[in-house]
Design a protein around this motif. Structure first.
Motif, short mmCIF file in Angstrom:
data_model
loop_
_atom_site.label_atom_id
_atom_site.label_comp_id
_atom_site.label_asym_id
_atom_site.label_seq_id
_atom_site.Cartn_x
_atom_site.Cartn_y
_atom_site.Cartn_z
N UNK A 230 0.81 -1.21 0.00
CA UNK A 230 0.00 0.00 0.00
C UNK A 230 0.85 1.26 0.00
N UNK A 231 1.86 1.32 0.88
CA UNK A 231 2.65 2.55 1.01
C UNK A 231 3.35 2.93 -0.29
N UNK A 232 4.05 1.99 -0.97
CA UNK A 232 4.65 2.37 -2.27
C UNK A 232 3.61 2.80 -3.29
N UNK A 233 2.43 2.13 -3.29
CA UNK A 233 1.39 2.49 -4.26
C UNK A 233 0.88 3.91 -4.01
N UNK A 234 0.70 4.26 -2.73
CA UNK A 234 0.24 5.61 -2.39
C UNK A 234 1.28 6.65 -2.78
N UNK A 239 2.93 11.01 -6.48
CA UNK A 239 3.86 11.59 -7.45
C UNK A 239 3.17 11.82 -8.80
N UNK A 240 2.35 10.83 -9.22
CA UNK A 240 1.64 10.98 -10.50
C UNK A 240 0.66 12.14 -10.46
N UNK A 241 -0.09 12.25 -9.35
CA UNK A 241 -1.05 13.36 -9.23
C UNK A 241 -0.33 14.71 -9.19
N UNK A 242 0.81 14.74 -8.52
CA UNK A 242 1.57 16.00 -8.46
C UNK A 242 2.04 16.41 -9.86
N UNK A 243 2.60 15.45 -10.60
CA UNK A 243 3.08 15.76 -11.95
C UNK A 243 1.93 16.14 -12.87
N UNK A 244 0.77 15.44 -12.70
CA UNK A 244 -0.39 15.75 -13.53
C UNK A 244 -0.92 17.15 -13.22
N UNK A 245 -1.01 17.50 -11.93
CA UNK A 245 -1.46 18.84 -11.55
C UNK A 245 -0.52 19.92 -12.05
N UNK A 246 0.77 19.65 -11.99
CA UNK A 246 1.75 20.60 -12.48
C UNK A 246 1.59 20.81 -13.99
#
Length: 306
Positions: A230-234, A239-246
């Protein structure tokens, strides 16, 4: 006096008994046991393999540093067998060695083979094993309790899982029950049992029968495994959401900059003229004139006059 010395010399000379307690320097043979755990009344074959360029004149089998059997060597023979009948005192470490006589009839001894341990099992009654619970989840703790009823002092208590030793402890005088707290993991599912050992007067070990097996089932998910997934998946998702938002913010900023550039590059006069024309056309619409039909009508009237 001389006669007494002559009688004493054979007793002082090398013997097969000495090789078990004081081996020599020749290369060691190899010992094999047909089985390493037996019951009283059964038989075990001990096989000693001798590799030597010289003729071995005597082959000796030892148990815990004492001779139990010996036989003469034969020309060209490399392996020697000894069938050992099992009794209560047969438990211990077995090895073998050989002797060679040189030209002066001096006895040269070999090193002893690496020892092989023989265990006597089933001679003592089985203990009883209890489990605090028979179904558990990873991370839980299960207590295994081994109850020993023996007329002799048990020197060692052993806990087994699927026939493999998982824990052991020394026994105490007057103690009949021994506990082992087992931390459950995904690999803890299996059959558990316990046994005990007793040492005889000659330090030989006698092992009891194993207790009736108790089955432990492991249910549910392993918390450590779940957290490990779970922790690595979160973290990856964050990271993906951060890059997508950026990326989205960058696209929106570029869009605003393009709109501002388009507005700043448009001529102001053209915008005012367009606005005036639109206003004028809306307030004073031009009348539609039908000049062509009028000219056609006038022409026809003149022809009639002439």
């Amino acid at each position: 006096m001389i006669l007494s010395l002559c009688l004493l010399l054979p007793a002082l000379g090398p013997s097969s008994q000495e090789i078990c307690s004081a081996p020599g320097a020749l290369p060691a043979p190899t010992l094999y046991l047909s089985q390493t755990s037996v019951k009283p009344g059964e038989s075990v074959q001990l096989q000693c393999s001798v590799i030597s360029q010289l003729l071995a004149t005597r082959i000796v089998f030892c148990q815990d540093g004492e001779e139990v059997s010996s036989q003469r060597g034969l020309l060209g023979k490399l392996t020697y067998n000894s069938d050992h009948a099992i009794s209560g005192g047969s438990s211990g470490n077995y090895s073998c060695g050989y002797e060679i006589k040189d030209n002066d009839n001096q006895v040269i001894r070999s090193q002893l083979s690496p020892p092989q341990h023989l265990i006597i099992s089933g001679a003592l009654p089985a203990p009883t094993l209890y489990l605090s619970q028979t179904s558990a989840r990873p991370g839980d703790s299960v207590r295994l309790q081994c109850s020993v009823f023996s007329w002799a002092l048990a020197t060692r208590i052993v806990f087994f899982k699927d026939g493999e030793e998982v824990s052991s402890q020394r026994s105490l005088l007057g103690k009949l029950t021994y506990d082992y707290d087992h931390v459950v993991s995904r690999g803890s599912s299996g059959n558990y049992s316990c046994g005990y050992e007793i040492k005889g007067s000659k330090n030989q070990v006698t092992r009891s029968q194993l207790s009736p097996a108790q089955h432990l089932s492991v249910t549910g998910l392993d918390l450590k495994l779940l957290l490990g997934i779970t922790i690595p998946a979160v973290l990856i998702l964050a990271v993906v959401l951060y890059l997508l938002g950026k990326k989205v913010a960058s696209l929106a900023r570029d869009q605003r900059e393009r709109v501002q550039r388009d507005i700043s590059n448009t001529p102001e006069d053209h915008i005012e003229y367009a606005s005036v024309n639109w206003l004028r056309s809306s307030k004073h619409p031009r009348p539609q004139r039908e000049e062509t039909p009028t000219y056609a009508t006038v022409g026809q009237q003149r022809d009639r006059c002439h």
